[in-house]
Design a protein around this motif. Structure first.
Motif, PDB file in Angstrom:
ATOM      1  N   ASP A  83       0.810  -1.091  -0.029  1.00  0.00           N
ATOM      2  CA  ASP A  83       0.028   0.108  -0.007  1.00  0.00           C
ATOM      3  C   ASP A  83       0.862   1.332   0.029  1.00  0.00           C
ATOM      4  O   ASP A  83       0.528   2.340  -0.520  1.00  0.00           O
ATOM      5  CB  ASP A  83      -0.668   0.072   1.113  1.00  0.00           C
ATOM      6  N   LEU A  84       1.880   1.199   0.848  1.00  0.00           N
ATOM      7  CA  LEU A  84       2.924   2.147   0.814  1.00  0.00           C
ATOM      8  C   LEU A  84       4.462   1.666   0.727  1.00  0.00           C
ATOM      9  O   LEU A  84       4.630   0.785   1.213  1.00  0.00           O
ATOM     10  CB  LEU A  84       2.831   2.875   2.169  1.00  0.00           C
ATOM     11  N   VAL A  85       5.368   2.312  -0.348  1.00  0.00           N
ATOM     12  CA  VAL A  85       6.557   1.844  -0.349  1.00  0.00           C
ATOM     13  C   VAL A  85       7.580   3.127   0.081  1.00  0.00           C
ATOM     14  O   VAL A  85       7.274   4.394  -0.372  1.00  0.00           O
ATOM     15  CB  VAL A  85       7.091   1.581  -1.726  1.00  0.00           C
ATOM     16  N   ILE A  86       8.507   2.816   1.077  1.00  0.00           N
ATOM     17  CA  ILE A  86       9.248   3.872   1.450  1.00  0.00           C
ATOM     18  C   ILE A  86      10.570   3.546   0.939  1.00  0.00           C
ATOM     19  O   ILE A  86      11.339   2.610   1.538  1.00  0.00           O
ATOM     20  CB  ILE A  86       9.246   4.186   2.980  1.00  0.00           C
ATOM     21  N   GLN A 102      11.645   1.940 -11.266  1.00  0.00           N
ATOM     22  CA  GLN A 102      11.315   0.600 -11.205  1.00  0.00           C
ATOM     23  C   GLN A 102      10.123   0.463 -10.311  1.00  0.00           C
ATOM     24  O   GLN A 102       9.079  -0.341 -11.017  1.00  0.00           O
ATOM     25  CB  GLN A 102      12.601  -0.246 -10.408  1.00  0.00           C
ATOM     26  N   LEU A 103       9.867   1.233  -9.524  1.00  0.00           N
ATOM     27  CA  LEU A 103       8.604   1.286  -8.639  1.00  0.00           C
ATOM     28  C   LEU A 103       7.364   1.583  -9.529  1.00  0.00           C
ATOM     29  O   LEU A 103       6.363   1.104  -9.572  1.00  0.00           O
ATOM     30  CB  LEU A 103       8.731   2.170  -7.660  1.00  0.00           C
ATOM     31  N   GLU A 109      -1.122   1.168  -9.513  1.00  0.00           N
ATOM     32  CA  GLU A 109      -1.269   2.397  -9.693  1.00  0.00           C
ATOM     33  C   GLU A 109      -1.904   3.065  -8.312  1.00  0.00           C
ATOM     34  O   GLU A 109      -1.669   4.484  -8.159  1.00  0.00           O
ATOM     35  CB  GLU A 109      -2.312   2.985 -10.736  1.00  0.00           C
ATOM     36  N   GLN A 110      -2.104   2.637  -7.369  1.00  0.00           N
ATOM     37  CA  GLN A 110      -2.789   3.080  -6.195  1.00  0.00           C
ATOM     38  C   GLN A 110      -1.834   3.010  -4.987  1.00  0.00           C
ATOM     39  O   GLN A 110      -1.879   3.911  -3.906  1.00  0.00           O
ATOM     40  CB  GLN A 110      -3.844   2.294  -5.635  1.00  0.00           C
ATOM     41  N   LYS A 130       5.023   7.129 -13.584  1.00  0.00           N
ATOM     42  CA  LYS A 130       4.164   7.516 -14.317  1.00  0.00           C
ATOM     43  C   LYS A 130       3.084   8.299 -13.709  1.00  0.00           C
ATOM     44  O   LYS A 130       2.433   9.038 -14.336  1.00  0.00           O
ATOM     45  CB  LYS A 130       3.475   6.068 -14.720  1.00  0.00           C
ATOM     46  N   ASN A 131       2.750   8.200 -12.394  1.00  0.00           N
ATOM     47  CA  ASN A 131       1.559   8.891 -11.456  1.00  0.00           C
ATOM     48  C   ASN A 131       2.449   9.832 -10.636  1.00  0.00           C
ATOM     49  O   ASN A 131       2.332   9.547  -9.593  1.00  0.00           O
ATOM     50  CB  ASN A 131       0.734   8.030 -11.193  1.00  0.00           C
ATOM     51  N   PRO A 132       2.811  10.961 -10.810  1.00  0.00           N
ATOM     52  CA  PRO A 132       3.745  11.715  -9.837  1.00  0.00           C
ATOM     53  C   PRO A 132       3.007  12.191  -8.855  1.00  0.00           C
ATOM     54  O   PRO A 132       3.411  12.355  -7.721  1.00  0.00           O
ATOM     55  CB  PRO A 132       4.350  12.812 -10.692  1.00  0.00           C
TER      56      PRO A 132
END
Length: 295
Positions: A83-86, A102-103, A109-110, A130-132
């Motif tokens: 759900d979240l990447v840090i 890569q991410l 996309e969510q 892609k989705n800044p």
């Protein structure tokens, strides 16, 4: 958000993983080096043991925290359900940009994509995705399990929804989020690093010695540690990298790194992580001893 992936298992990465796991999140800690991952798990367990000794958590809570952490060396696999990447990799713009490219390919996309960068532009990082609008900064302070502040950095494209979600999530960790805009050094390091740099200049110009400079700031300004000791704690290479970002970003000579700092980093004197900086460090010793170079 329940599934958190942390990229990078150094001091900040393992601290972030520790903190999320302690508050019940499922955490995957990622690094390309399996030995580094094993070392990170040992560090997390030692830090949890300290919390048990201090009475801030129970043994059962310690075991529950460890059970919430798994490791992986495969980035695509580790972020597939996140759900979240840090991202908590080295403070290097090229490395971070490559990771976020890569991410952008591996995550749905969510997924919110956050960087723990202490100075690099979130807008620049987001441009690789892609989705800044889902890219944001989460600048944790070291040591992560102890320090309450998280700088939440909004890039040019970061959405209000993502900002609010990260603010709420940060409060779930019993931390205090502060939203700042995306300019070099944000707030914390824009103020802190020039102070550290000026302390290095004060030493470089022979105004006073290491211990004297730190004593003035501790006793006169009520700082918990002096700026030179703090620089050792942060890592002199990290301080230099942030100062370079400030210098390049603002084009102002007041941010130019002190030549002494540049020389120390070039010589591999990086502070605690190398065993010597402005002070020298020995395993198991808590005594603060000025490095031979400055004694």
């Amino acid at each position: 958000m329940k599934n958190i992936t942390v990229i990078g298992c150094g001091t900040m990465g393992n601290g972030i993983a520790h903190t999320f796991a302690q508050y019940g999140f499922t955490v995957i800690l990622v690094d390309i080096n399996p030995d580094a991952l094993n070392k990170a798990l040992i560090t997390i367990e030692k830090n949890l043991d300290r919390q048990v000794t201090k009475g801030t958590i129970t043994e059962i809570e310690k075991q529950r925290t460890l059970a919430h952490i798994s490791t992986d060396t495969n980035l695509a696999n580790a972020v597939s359900q996140a759900d979240l990447v840090i991202e908590a990799a080295i403070e290097n713009s090229d490395i971070k940009l490559q990771l976020f490219r890569q991410l952008s390919e591996y995550c749905n996309e969510q997924t919110i994509l956050a960087s723990n960068t202490s100075s690099i532009s979130i807008t620049k990082i987001a441009a690789a995705v892609k989705n800044p609008q889902r890219v944001i900064g989460m600048h944790f302070m070291n040591p992560v399990p102890v320090m309450k502040l998280v700088e939440v950095i909004r890039g040019y494209a970061t959405s209000n929804e993502v900002t609010q979600a990260v603010m709420q999530l940060t409060r779930q960790l019993q931390k205090e989020p502060v939203v700042v805009n995306d300019y070099p050094g944000f707030v914390a390091n824009r103020i802190l690093m020039p102070m550290i740099n000026e302390a290095v200049y004060t030493l470089y110009e022979g105004v006073a010695g290491v211990a004297e400079i730190d004593t003035v700031m501790k006793l006169g300004m009520a700082h918990p540690m002096g700026p030179l000791q703090l620089a050792d704690f942060i890592g002199l290479d990290v301080c230099l990298a942030i100062l370079n970002v400030l210098h390049q970003g603002f084009g102002n000579p007041k941010y130019a790194p002190c030549p002494l700092l540049v020389n120390m980093v070039t010589a591999g004197q990086l502070g605690i992580k190398s065993g010597a900086g402005f002070y020298q460090y020995k395993a198991g010793s808590k005594e603060l001893v000025v490095a031979d170079k400055f004694a």
